[in-house]
Design a protein around this motif. Structure first.
Motif, mmCIF file in Angstrom:
data_model
loop_
_atom_site.group_PDB
_atom_site.id
_atom_site.type_symbol
_atom_site.label_atom_id
_atom_site.label_comp_id
_atom_site.label_asym_id
_atom_site.label_seq_id
_atom_site.Cartn_x
_atom_site.Cartn_y
_atom_site.Cartn_z
ATOM 1 N N ARG A 46 43.293 -37.009 -9.077
ATOM 2 C CA ARG A 46 44.090 -38.093 -9.666
ATOM 3 C C ARG A 46 45.451 -38.156 -8.969
ATOM 4 O O ARG A 46 46.436 -37.622 -9.479
ATOM 5 C CB ARG A 46 44.280 -37.877 -11.167
ATOM 6 N N PRO A 47 45.549 -38.784 -7.804
ATOM 7 C CA PRO A 47 46.809 -38.736 -7.046
ATOM 8 C C PRO A 47 47.976 -39.392 -7.770
ATOM 9 O O PRO A 47 49.109 -38.905 -7.701
ATOM 10 C CB PRO A 47 46.466 -39.469 -5.743
ATOM 11 N N LYS A 48 47.736 -40.486 -8.471
ATOM 12 C CA LYS A 48 48.829 -41.146 -9.193
ATOM 13 C C LYS A 48 49.335 -40.277 -10.336
ATOM 14 O O LYS A 48 50.542 -40.229 -10.602
ATOM 15 C CB LYS A 48 48.363 -42.502 -9.714
ATOM 16 N N VAL A 49 48.408 -39.610 -11.010
ATOM 17 C CA VAL A 49 48.814 -38.723 -12.098
ATOM 18 C C VAL A 49 49.557 -37.520 -11.522
ATOM 19 O O VAL A 49 50.552 -37.059 -12.104
ATOM 20 C CB VAL A 49 47.585 -38.279 -12.912
ATOM 21 N N VAL A 50 49.094 -36.970 -10.401
ATOM 22 C CA VAL A 50 49.789 -35.851 -9.758
ATOM 23 C C VAL A 50 51.219 -36.245 -9.425
ATOM 24 O O VAL A 50 52.165 -35.486 -9.682
ATOM 25 C CB VAL A 50 49.036 -35.411 -8.483
ATOM 26 N N ALA A 57 44.756 -37.548 -21.362
ATOM 27 C CA ALA A 57 45.206 -38.697 -20.570
ATOM 28 C C ALA A 57 45.174 -38.388 -19.075
ATOM 29 O O ALA A 57 44.866 -39.258 -18.251
ATOM 30 C CB ALA A 57 46.620 -39.095 -20.999
ATOM 31 N N THR A 58 45.471 -37.142 -18.713
ATOM 32 C CA THR A 58 45.432 -36.746 -17.304
ATOM 33 C C THR A 58 44.013 -36.796 -16.762
ATOM 34 O O THR A 58 43.764 -37.292 -15.649
ATOM 35 C CB THR A 58 46.007 -35.333 -17.138
ATOM 36 N N ARG A 59 43.067 -36.305 -17.520
ATOM 37 C CA ARG A 59 41.689 -36.229 -17.035
ATOM 38 C C ARG A 59 41.049 -37.596 -16.882
ATOM 39 O O ARG A 59 40.233 -37.797 -15.981
ATOM 40 C CB ARG A 59 40.872 -35.350 -17.978
ATOM 41 N N VAL A 60 41.386 -38.532 -17.739
ATOM 42 C CA VAL A 60 40.802 -39.872 -17.613
ATOM 43 C C VAL A 60 41.597 -40.745 -16.655
ATOM 44 O O VAL A 60 41.185 -41.871 -16.350
ATOM 45 C CB VAL A 60 40.708 -40.558 -18.994
#
Length: 357
Positions: A203-207, A165-168
């Motif tokens: 992925r700034p939002k995921v970070v 999920a993080t990678r996508v």
């Protein structure tokens, strides 16, 4: 133009094809209704859910295609006819794997209700939850976790659903997995945690989501890099790239300035040559004017004309009585006197061929 078959040639029909050829032809026909798009099959309008023929048996291939394309009635008929809900293809993927990947929420729920194994693994040890995290439908993920899908299960590369999920960039799924107890600092085969993947892939939002949940920023991967080190390396690489771009821009600017100066010099040289040409041309025009030949065949000097030449010119240019009659009276005055004889004789004759008095 269609070519007619030879009399001794047998035309290929479904009846005279061998079993393998017939099966291959049937498969090709079925594949015409779909096309590959971005790594997945994008189904066309022919794949809409229709009521299957009650007398027709649903094959395993039809079952898998129906699970992928959302044909709920076909899936239900296959299961009602006694089909195995956990049947696998050559990659050991079940219909639940396919339905989870293609975000078929209703079919996922039906398969789970009919006893599909929620933690079944394919050849790469991916579970349906791994495939669901590659999509964008959070309801599919919730349905799988509701039926006790293992949230920290790993594939052959030690990737958990949270890594996927993080990678996508599936932010909602990342947040939901963490709320359900996913291991925030779980490492894959390269020692990367989800925060490593989020930083590396930009992925700034995921970070932000991972940091808010308490991700460990000091954990190192197998190369000895932390997420902070990766950010610093990205910053240095970006700074270096910008500096190189600036140098290139300045170099191109200097080259452009040099080119502009060269063009200006060329234009100056060209304009100088053009002015010389213009002066030569004007000089030749002046010479031509001086040597101008009159309609009388005489080469005249416009500054001085003797009486004899003037008489000839006046004789030719003076209108006759017929011309005066045909010419409008309002404009006669402009034509009555065209030339006037000089009161004094010229100092010296300049007409070629004219005799001095």
């Amino acid at each position: 133009m269609l070519r007619k078959p030879r009399p001794d040639t047998q035309v290929a029909t479904p009846q005279n094809l061998s079993p393998s050829m017939s099966r291959k032809s049937s498969t090709n026909e079925k594949r015409k209704i779909s096309r590959v798009h971005l790594g997945r099959i994008q189904f066309t309008n022919e794949e809409m859910d229709v009521e299957p023929d009650p007398n027709e048996k649903i094959t395993q291939y039809d079952f898998f295609m129906a699970a992928s394309s959302g044909k709920l009635k076909t899936v239900r008929k296959y299961l009602d006819d006694g089909g195995d809900v956990n049947t696998k293809d050559t990659c050991k993927r079940t219909a639940l794997h396919r339905a989870a990947l293609y975000e078929q929420e209703e079919i996922v729920k039906l398969l789970l209700e009919r006893g599909a194994k929620v933690n079944s693994s394919d050849k790469l040890s991916n579970t349906p939850l791994h495939w669901a995290c590659r999509g964008t439908n959070l309801e599919v993920v919730r349905s799988l976790l509701k039926y006790n899908a293992k949230i920290n299960t790993k594939d052959m590369l030690l990737n958990g659903p949270l890594h996927v999920a993080t990678r996508v960039g599936f932010v909602e799924c990342v947040d939901y997995l963490l709320e359900c107890g996913a291991n925030l600092n779980d490492k894959d085969s390269e020692g990367d945690t989800p925060i490593h993947d989020a930083v590396r892939l930009g992925r700034p939002k995921v970070v932000r989501t991972l940091v808010l949940h308490g991700a460990n920023m000091e954990m190192k991967n197998k190369t000895g890099k932390t997420a902070v080190d990766m950010v610093q390396a990205w910053y240095n690489n970006t700074k270096q790239a910008l500096a190189m771009a600036e140098e290139e821009r300045e170099r191109k600017g200097l080259d452009a300035e040099k080119l502009a100066m060269e063009l200006q010099n060329v234009q100056c040289e060209t304009s100088g040559e053009a002015s010389d040409v213009d002066s030569d041309k004007s000089q030749s025009l002046d010479d031509e004017a001086k040597d101008k030949v009159s309609p009388l065949g005489l080469k005249l000097d416009l500054n001085c004309i003797d009486d004899k030449s003037l008489d000839k010119i006046e004789e030719v240019m003076t209108p006759s009585e017929e011309d005066l009659k045909s010419f409008p009276s309002s404009r006669r005055g402009s034509r009555l006197i065209i030339f006037q004889k000089h009161s004094s004789k010229p100092s010296s004759p300049t007409v070629e061929g004219a005799k001095t008095p």
